[in-house]
Motif scaffolding. Structure first.
Motif, PDB file in Angstrom:
ATOM      1  N   THR A  29       0.195  -0.786  -4.280  1.00 30.90           N
ATOM      2  CA  THR A  29       1.237  -0.291  -4.923  1.00 30.90           C
ATOM      3  C   THR A  29       1.317  -1.815  -5.082  1.00 30.90           C
ATOM      4  O   THR A  29       0.998  -3.039  -4.570  1.00 30.90           O
ATOM      5  CB  THR A  29       2.182   0.459  -4.797  1.00 30.90           C
ATOM      6  OG1 THR A  29       2.971   1.123  -6.031  1.00 30.90           O
ATOM      7  CG2 THR A  29       2.270   0.662  -3.650  1.00 30.90           C
ATOM      8  N   HIS A  31       0.833  -0.982   0.222  1.00 30.85           N
ATOM      9  CA  HIS A  31       0.445  -0.014   0.053  1.00 30.85           C
ATOM     10  C   HIS A  31       0.739   1.357   0.098  1.00 30.85           C
ATOM     11  O   HIS A  31       1.865   1.475   0.643  1.00 30.85           O
ATOM     12  CB  HIS A  31      -0.568  -0.085   1.492  1.00 30.85           C
ATOM     13  CG  HIS A  31      -2.155  -1.078   1.290  1.00 30.85           C
ATOM     14  ND1 HIS A  31      -1.622  -2.490   2.058  1.00 30.85           N
ATOM     15  CD2 HIS A  31      -3.192  -0.889   0.725  1.00 30.85           C
ATOM     16  CE1 HIS A  31      -3.171  -2.915   1.569  1.00 30.85           C
ATOM     17  NE2 HIS A  31      -3.819  -2.435   1.022  1.00 30.85           N
ATOM     18  N   GLY A  32       0.454   2.623  -1.365  1.00 24.42           N
ATOM     19  CA  GLY A  32       1.286   3.384  -0.650  1.00 24.42           C
ATOM     20  C   GLY A  32       0.604   4.413   0.087  1.00 24.42           C
ATOM     21  O   GLY A  32      -0.191   4.133   0.978  1.00 24.42           O
ATOM     22  N   PRO A  33       1.422   4.985   0.599  1.00 25.73           N
ATOM     23  CA  PRO A  33       0.969   6.605   1.523  1.00 25.73           C
ATOM     24  C   PRO A  33      -0.418   7.074   1.389  1.00 25.73           C
ATOM     25  O   PRO A  33      -1.077   7.247   1.998  1.00 25.73           O
ATOM     26  CB  PRO A  33       1.973   7.939   1.180  1.00 25.73           C
ATOM     27  CG  PRO A  33       2.868   7.382  -0.005  1.00 25.73           C
ATOM     28  CD  PRO A  33       2.446   5.281  -0.146  1.00 25.73           C
ATOM     29  N   ASP A  34      -1.051   6.905  -0.085  1.00 26.45           N
ATOM     30  CA  ASP A  34      -2.153   7.381   0.236  1.00 26.45           C
ATOM     31  C   ASP A  34      -3.668   5.950   0.254  1.00 26.45           C
ATOM     32  O   ASP A  34      -4.869   5.847   0.051  1.00 26.45           O
ATOM     33  CB  ASP A  34      -3.147   7.692  -1.736  1.00 26.45           C
ATOM     34  CG  ASP A  34      -2.104   6.571  -2.390  1.00 26.45           C
ATOM     35  OD1 ASP A  34      -1.735   5.630  -2.134  1.00 26.45           O
ATOM     36  OD2 ASP A  34      -2.142   7.086  -3.834  1.00 26.45           O
ATOM     37  N   ALA A  35      -2.803   4.305   0.792  1.00 26.64           N
ATOM     38  CA  ALA A  35      -4.287   3.725   1.270  1.00 26.64           C
ATOM     39  C   ALA A  35      -4.153   2.971  -0.430  1.00 26.64           C
ATOM     40  O   ALA A  35      -4.597   1.874   0.011  1.00 26.64           O
ATOM     41  CB  ALA A  35      -5.097   4.326   1.824  1.00 26.64           C
ATOM     42  N   GLN A  47       1.541  -5.492   6.757  1.00 28.79           N
ATOM     43  CA  GLN A  47       1.234  -4.025   6.917  1.00 28.79           C
ATOM     44  C   GLN A  47       3.317  -4.259   7.384  1.00 28.79           C
ATOM     45  O   GLN A  47       3.486  -2.657   8.075  1.00 28.79           O
ATOM     46  CB  GLN A  47       1.366  -3.133   7.995  1.00 28.79           C
ATOM     47  CG  GLN A  47      -0.029  -2.270   7.451  1.00 28.79           C
ATOM     48  CD  GLN A  47      -1.296  -1.430   8.767  1.00 28.79           C
ATOM     49  OE1 GLN A  47      -1.044  -1.770   9.121  1.00 28.79           O
ATOM     50  NE2 GLN A  47      -1.957  -0.902   7.552  1.00 28.79           N
TER      51      GLN A  47
END
Length: 174
Positions: free
Chosen positions: A20, A13-17, A52
């Motif tokens: 990726t 997951h990218g910082p924008d959730a 995570q």
């Protein structure tokens, strides 16, 4: 005949959730002295898996360490996925792991022999559910590599009643 290297694509997951691709690379092959080759695909130190956790536990296994940092490739306290290549004429010794294994034959044929002498030949597309039994693998083909994908998770030790004059035999560690 050698097989192509194993490619591992990992999502995250990218910082924008948003989902990726975290990585896309060929997996390093860990060749053993007996010619067997292990490619470590994925691992987790416990179940349920923490999606995570940024640590690449498969890399730890590839470097010969279990999840506690100790040198034991077959102590699987959580989950491990490996691709196992057995060269023509290659075989493992008889062994047992304290794990529950799901095996998928990807290429070629492999013979599994149990400690009681029973054998089965697995072919590409076959599945095996391995429940902590003592076994060995052998590739009896003269020229073709056998490739298996093995997903291992920890299991409880086996308690077998009535062996050794009625005593209970515990196989594996608690």
């Amino acid at each position: 005949m050698s097989l192509p290297p194993v490619r591992r694509v990992v999502t995250g997951h990218g910082p924008d959730a948003l989902a990726t691709f975290a990585s896309d690379a060929l997996v390093e092959v860990n060749t053993r002295p007996n010619g067997m080759a292990l490619s470590f695909i994925a691992a987790a130190p416990s179940l349920p898996v923490n999606n995570q956790d940024p640590k690449d536990w498969a890399n730890e296994e590839a470097n010969g360490r279990n999840h506690e940092g100790l040198p034991n490739l077959f102590d699987v306290p959580g989950l491990s996925c490996r691709v196992f290549d057995v060269p023509p004429g290659g075989a493992t010794p008889m062994h047992r792991t304290v794990t529950f294994d799901l095996v998928v034959m990807m290429h070629g044929e492999i013979t599994i022999t149990l400690d009681g002498g029973e054998q089965k030949v697995l072919k590409a597309g076959d599945f095996l559910v391995q429940k902590g039994t003592s076994h060995k693998w052998s590739n009896e083909h003269p020229t073709e590599v056998a490739r298996m994908c093995v997903v291992m998770t920890n299991s409880l030790p086996l308690k077998i009643p009535g062996v050794n004059g009625g005593e209970e035999k515990i196989l594996g560690k608690a």
